[in-house]
Design a protein around this motif. Structure first.
Motif, PDB file in Angstrom:
ATOM      1  N   THR A 121      14.466  33.067  33.706  1.00 12.11           N
ATOM      2  CA  THR A 121      13.308  32.225  33.979  1.00 12.11           C
ATOM      3  C   THR A 121      12.618  32.748  35.233  1.00 12.11           C
ATOM      4  O   THR A 121      13.262  33.276  36.142  1.00 12.11           O
TER       5      THR A 121
ATOM      6  N   GLY B 135      10.214  32.391  38.559  1.00  9.94           N
ATOM      7  CA  GLY B 135       9.809  31.471  39.616  1.00  9.94           C
ATOM      8  C   GLY B 135       8.842  32.134  40.575  1.00  9.94           C
ATOM      9  O   GLY B 135       9.134  33.212  41.109  1.00  9.94           O
TER      10      GLY B 135
ATOM     11  N   ARG C  35       7.755  19.345  36.955  1.00 11.32           N
ATOM     12  CA  ARG C  35       8.723  20.314  37.454  1.00 11.32           C
ATOM     13  C   ARG C  35       9.085  20.031  38.911  1.00 11.32           C
ATOM     14  O   ARG C  35       8.311  19.445  39.655  1.00 11.32           O
TER      15      ARG C  35
ATOM     16  N   ASP D  83       8.808  27.611  36.732  1.00 10.86           N
ATOM     17  CA  ASP D  83      10.091  27.762  36.027  1.00 10.86           C
ATOM     18  C   ASP D  83       9.787  28.019  34.555  1.00 10.86           C
ATOM     19  O   ASP D  83       9.836  27.108  33.723  1.00 10.86           O
TER      20      ASP D  83
END
Length: 524
Positions: A241, A243, A268, A285
């Motif tokens: 994922t 970020g 989120r 994310d």
């Protein structure tokens, strides 16, 4: 010891691939147990996920929502250990959790969660949470929305330079007898058909075959790529994922307190964390399926984070022209199908490839988080031979570091910057206190020190992952030529090499810590 000498030497007990926090932690733990190990990093220590985090050592308050009490307890224990042993790198961080119209949980649930968080932490190292009435929250954090109906304060911890924690572990492993090498890529893993026999590494354009009895692939986002290029049977272990963070230079400092909330658009988790005169905001994310080496923030990421930051902090006057740079990293989580990204477990696993048709002695590390590198390292090292557990040491690594800084004539800003050197502060100061960068608070002695003792191979190593100068508002562009000249004197770089290092640094800076203008041009 040179790579040629390693080629003709005795097999290592283990080769660790990847110099992030986990790989460095495993190398240090294995060396402390008396094992003969080598650590190879393709780029630089701390280069990947470690370097691009939110710079928090948190216990995982949000993991309670998913019922992962064991991970929270483990994270809180490790947070306490880091606060005790490395106070020059890890410090308590107060966070405000405001109750907003878009907060996903009612106040009573948050109160229970925070009470459980305190209980699991046993209040070690930080104060317990407090409920804040609307008026008190407004007094403490006037920049929050007027719609905030009270909230809470609680404590976690902030790490000032996660890449230096990884470096410290690598250097300690070296002191204990390990071989460490950055800018050295593992290109294949060899076996006799049944068991691992070695690795082939490339450095400076030359290949070297290194014998070893075991290999631990701790390459973070590159774990699957290393296994594929290493000729191992195909098995996808990672669910990456992405970020992204943005960094503002403020008209006036936020202060020492951070803010923890949810985004208004999609709920989120969202952080706003002070970094001296700067403000770090994040994070996104999103699942990521591309080449890990291509990870870079996008203009869309910046727009999303800016919009949410303006909603959360309307009193801070956050505008696009205040963003000094952005950066993006990848979370190397365990692969799962479906479900929200935030629900993917942050637990680690050490996977034996023999169970997937691979050779005995080959392992891959997936998952984990910055604050729990130590239990991961213990688990991985225990696989390498007879258990020789080390005694846990909770004493400070660098007692008296703050007294050394206190006695210098440097500014408070410079002292705050220099704290990251911990046990080496006296040596850094002795090598020269001439100012280098007013934005970072850097001095010449730290460049001489890292170039001499910390496995520096490039100017980017110095600017981005040793001194941290590039994390400042100027990104190090105001002093890069001076730093190249100082480093050149220590490392023997002539004028041509210094010029090449400057070009390479600026290119790496533009890719990994781009300005908003650079991202906008990329979309044009």
């Amino acid at each position: 010891m040179t790579l040629d000498e390693l080629t003709n030497g005795e097999p290592f007990d283990a080769v660790i691939i990847g110099g992030g926090i986990n790989g460095c932690g495993i190398a240090e733990e294995a060396a402390a147990r008396g094992l003969r190990v080598a650590l190879f990093e393709a780029t630089d220590f701390g280069f990947g996920t470690t370097w691009r985090s939110t710079k928090l050592i948190h216990g995982g308050l949000r993991y309670l929502e998913h019922g992962d009490v064991r991970l929270v307890r483990e994270s809180l224990r490790e947070r306490s250990w880091l606060l005790q042993t490395r106070p020059y790198l890890v410090t308590p961080q107060r966070l405000f959790l405001p109750m907003l119209p878009w907060t996903r949980r009612p106040g009573w649930q948050l109160r229970i969660g925070l009470a459980a968080y305190d209980l699991l932490a046993l209040y070690r190292g930080v104060p317990k949470h407090r409920a804040l009435r609307r008026e008190k929250l407004r007094e403490l954090a006037p920049y929050l929305p007027g719609s905030a109906g009270g909230g809470f304060s609680f404590y976690d911890a902030r790490i000032h330079a996660p890449e230096r924690l990884a470096l410290e572990l690598a250097l300690e492993a070296r002191r204990l007898g390990a071989v460490i090498a950055n800018h050295t890529r593992v290109v294949s893993v060899t076996s006799d058909g049944k068991r691992v026999t070695g690795v082939v590494v490339e450095a400076a354009g030359e290949a070297h075959a290194i014998p070893t009895r075991a290999v631990i692939n701790a390459a973070g986002p590159w774990v699957d790529a290393v296994n594929e290029h290493g000729g191992l049977p195909g098995v996808e272990l990672l669910g990456l994922t992405r970020g992204t963070h943005i960094v503002f230079e403020l008209e006036r400092p936020l202060g020492r307190d951070a803010v923890f909330s949810n985004t208004k658009r999609d709920g989120r988790v969202f952080f706003a964390v002070p970094q001296g005169p700067l403000l770090l905001v994040g994070t996104t994310d999103d699942r990521f399926d591309g080449d890990p080496s291509s990870i870079r923030p996008s203009s869309c990421d910046v727009d999303y984070l800016l919009e949410e930051a303006q909603e959360l902090l309307p009193g801070m006057g956050l505008t696009r022209d205040r963003i000094r740079y952005a950066y993006a990293g990848l979370r190397p989580l365990q692969r799962v199908k479906g479900g929200p990204e935030a629900a993917i477990s942050r637990r680690h696993a050490v996977v034996p490839h023999a169970k997937h048709g691979g050779p005995e002695g080959m392992y891959s590390v997936v998952g984990g988080k910055l604050s729990t590198f130590r239990p991961l390292a213990e688990e991985a090292a225990a696989l390498l031979g007879p258990p020789r557990k080390r005694k846990t040491d909770n004493s400070p690594v660098a007692p008296g570091w703050n007294l050394v800084l206190k006695e210098t004539p440097l500014s408070l800003h410079q002292k705050h910057h220099l704290r990251i050197y911990g046990p080496a502060i006296a040596e850094v100061l002795a090598l020269g206190m001439e100012p280098l960068c007013e934005h970072a608070g850097a001095i010449a002695g730290e460049v001489r020190y890292v170039a001499t003792t910390e496995e520096v191979k490039s100017l980017a190593d110095i600017m981005m992952r040793r001194t941290g100068i590039s994390w400042s508002a100027c990104r190090g562009l105001c002093c890069a030529e001076t730093v190249a000249a100082i480093a050149g004197t220590v490392l023997g770089w002539d004028g041509s090499r210094q010029s090449a290092e400057l070009d390479a640094f600026r290119a790496e800076l533009d890719f990994h810590l781009p300005s908003v203008e650079s991202l906008d041009l990329g979309m044009a």
